[in-house]
Design a protein around this motif. Structure first.
Motif, PDB file in Angstrom:
ATOM      1  N   ASN A  10       7.126  37.282  83.976  1.00  0.00           N
ATOM      2  CA  ASN A  10       8.163  36.436  84.602  1.00  0.00           C
ATOM      3  C   ASN A  10       9.441  37.055  84.903  1.00  0.00           C
ATOM      4  O   ASN A  10       9.963  36.663  85.983  1.00  0.00           O
ATOM      5  N   MET A  11       9.377  38.513  84.876  1.00  0.00           N
ATOM      6  CA  MET A  11      10.563  39.296  85.483  1.00  0.00           C
ATOM      7  C   MET A  11      10.181  39.424  86.915  1.00  0.00           C
ATOM      8  O   MET A  11      11.034  39.157  87.772  1.00  0.00           O
ATOM      9  N   VAL A  12       8.976  39.669  87.355  1.00  0.00           N
ATOM     10  CA  VAL A  12       8.440  39.752  88.664  1.00  0.00           C
ATOM     11  C   VAL A  12       8.540  38.040  89.675  1.00  0.00           C
ATOM     12  O   VAL A  12       8.980  38.015  90.459  1.00  0.00           O
ATOM     13  N   ILE A  13       7.989  37.310  88.711  1.00  0.00           N
ATOM     14  CA  ILE A  13       7.648  35.933  89.268  1.00  0.00           C
ATOM     15  C   ILE A  13       9.220  35.127  89.388  1.00  0.00           C
ATOM     16  O   ILE A  13       9.640  34.389  90.319  1.00  0.00           O
ATOM     17  N   GLN A  14       9.800  35.169  87.990  1.00  0.00           N
ATOM     18  CA  GLN A  14      10.835  34.203  87.941  1.00  0.00           C
ATOM     19  C   GLN A  14      12.403  34.772  88.326  1.00  0.00           C
ATOM     20  O   GLN A  14      13.289  34.123  88.493  1.00  0.00           O
ATOM     21  N   GLN A  15      12.484  36.457  88.165  1.00  0.00           N
ATOM     22  CA  GLN A  15      13.700  36.902  88.606  1.00  0.00           C
ATOM     23  C   GLN A  15      13.919  37.609  90.011  1.00  0.00           C
ATOM     24  O   GLN A  15      14.693  37.166  90.905  1.00  0.00           O
ATOM     25  N   VAL A  16      12.579  38.515  90.305  1.00  0.00           N
ATOM     26  CA  VAL A  16      12.465  39.273  91.339  1.00  0.00           C
ATOM     27  C   VAL A  16      12.413  38.614  92.446  1.00  0.00           C
ATOM     28  O   VAL A  16      13.248  38.664  93.606  1.00  0.00           O
ATOM     29  N   ARG A  17      11.297  37.814  92.680  1.00  0.00           N
ATOM     30  CA  ARG A  17      10.746  37.337  93.936  1.00  0.00           C
ATOM     31  C   ARG A  17      11.694  36.018  94.237  1.00  0.00           C
ATOM     32  O   ARG A  17      12.034  36.115  95.653  1.00  0.00           O
ATOM     33  N   PRO A  18      12.248  35.259  93.388  1.00  0.00           N
ATOM     34  CA  PRO A  18      13.221  34.229  94.000  1.00  0.00           C
ATOM     35  C   PRO A  18      14.771  34.902  94.399  1.00  0.00           C
ATOM     36  O   PRO A  18      15.297  34.132  94.984  1.00  0.00           O
ATOM     37  N   SER A  19      14.711  36.116  94.285  1.00  0.00           N
ATOM     38  CA  SER A  19      15.965  36.790  94.473  1.00  0.00           C
ATOM     39  C   SER A  19      15.773  37.407  95.989  1.00  0.00           C
ATOM     40  O   SER A  19      16.370  38.615  96.098  1.00  0.00           O
ATOM     41  N   VAL A  29       3.943  46.687  92.989  1.00  0.00           N
ATOM     42  CA  VAL A  29       4.268  47.789  92.205  1.00  0.00           C
ATOM     43  C   VAL A  29       5.141  47.629  91.039  1.00  0.00           C
ATOM     44  O   VAL A  29       5.009  48.075  89.868  1.00  0.00           O
ATOM     45  N   MET A  30       6.000  46.399  91.137  1.00  0.00           N
ATOM     46  CA  MET A  30       6.863  46.258  89.919  1.00  0.00           C
ATOM     47  C   MET A  30       5.932  45.438  88.932  1.00  0.00           C
ATOM     48  O   MET A  30       6.324  45.502  87.688  1.00  0.00           O
ATOM     49  N   SER A  31       4.955  44.633  89.175  1.00  0.00           N
ATOM     50  CA  SER A  31       3.947  44.304  88.549  1.00  0.00           C
ATOM     51  C   SER A  31       3.294  45.365  87.643  1.00  0.00           C
ATOM     52  O   SER A  31       2.662  45.188  86.530  1.00  0.00           O
ATOM     53  N   ASP A  32       2.944  46.458  88.406  1.00  0.00           N
ATOM     54  CA  ASP A  32       1.919  47.474  88.144  1.00  0.00           C
ATOM     55  C   ASP A  32       2.599  48.484  86.917  1.00  0.00           C
ATOM     56  O   ASP A  32       1.906  48.789  85.992  1.00  0.00           O
ATOM     57  N   ALA A  47      13.751  44.758  77.894  1.00  0.00           N
ATOM     58  CA  ALA A  47      13.349  45.822  78.974  1.00  0.00           C
ATOM     59  C   ALA A  47      13.057  44.890  80.187  1.00  0.00           C
ATOM     60  O   ALA A  47      13.385  45.268  81.505  1.00  0.00           O
ATOM     61  N   TYR A  48      12.669  43.545  80.125  1.00  0.00           N
ATOM     62  CA  TYR A  48      12.462  42.642  81.152  1.00  0.00           C
ATOM     63  C   TYR A  48      13.528  41.833  81.479  1.00  0.00           C
ATOM     64  O   TYR A  48      13.337  40.998  82.421  1.00  0.00           O
ATOM     65  N   ALA A  49      14.438  41.482  80.979  1.00  0.00           N
ATOM     66  CA  ALA A  49      15.774  40.897  80.953  1.00  0.00           C
ATOM     67  C   ALA A  49      16.491  41.284  82.147  1.00  0.00           C
ATOM     68  O   ALA A  49      16.593  42.421  82.954  1.00  0.00           O
TER      69      ALA A  49
END
Length: 218
Positions: A10-19, A29-32, A47-49
């Motif tokens: 969710n951190m990658v898909i719902q926070q980082v990518r929409p930004s 790499v953030m997923s890895d 950690a993922y907030a």
């Protein structure tokens, strides 16, 4: 999927990518790299907030969104040699290392550097050299580097870092004062010319000994 793995996704898909972080290599790499592996045990649940997490010595980890936007701006390649100022938890160091050839990372506190070394080794990340010291005005290097990233704000841009870039190299730095600090990407055009590019505004803590000088009124 465990709740922690779900939070990571969710951190990658719902926070980082929409930004506006759309670089597939950065997202991969953030997923890895598991952010939870680079935080203290009592902070794993956060950690993922989308928040800056406090670590030892009143230092902090940048938010995942900022980390993603920084990485995208740097546009690292497997040939890039990086100088990172502010190792902190070692998480952003790990991301840099996964995207580049080699990272020299400087931390003010020896304890934090030692802990980061253990975490990086556990993650089997070997292309990092960790060092300790006050890098508020610069850091001595054997040779110039392609990229410099400073993970805390600076009141002014230290000239030493501009001089430490190869021609064509980039410095990512945050300057100014709250509530609107400027994230800049500065490219060295030739031996005497640097071209700044404003990226966006944010607010992060100052580097130790890089704070604005207090003005006293009489």
């Amino acid at each position: 999927m465990s709740s922690l793995n779900h939070a990571h996704t969710n951190m990658v898909i719902q926070q980082v990518r929409p930004s506006e972080v759309l670089n597939d290599t950065v997202l991969a790499v953030m997923s890895d790299v598991a952010r939870a592996d680079f935080v203290d045990e009592d902070s794993v649940g956060m950690a993922y907030a989308d928040t800056m997490l406090t670590i030892a010595y009143e230092q902090c980890m940048l938010t995942p969104i900022l980390e993603g936007r920084f990485l995208q701006a740097l546009d690292l390649t497997p040939e890039t040699n990086v100088l990172e100022i502010g190792t902190g938890s070692g998480y952003f160091t790990a991301l840099l290392a996964k995207l580049s050839n080699h990272v020299i990372s400087v931390e003010y506190y020896a304890d934090l550097s030692e802990l980061a070394a253990k975490r990086l080794a556990k993650a089997d990340i070997r292309n990092v050299t960790l060092t300790v010291g006050d890098a508020s005005q610069g850091w001595p290097l054997v040779e110039r580097v392609d990229t410099i990233v400073i993970t805390a704000a600076c009141a002014q841009i230290p000239d030493d870092y501009l001089q430490s870039l190869k021609v064509g190299g980039k410095l990512l730095i945050v300057t100014g004062t709250a509530p609107a600090m400027s994230v800049q990407l500065i490219t060295r055009m030739n031996e005497r010319e640097w071209q700044p590019k404003f990226l966006f505004e944010t607010v992060i803590p100052y580097m130790i000994n890089g704070e604005p000088i207090q003005q006293f009124e009489f």
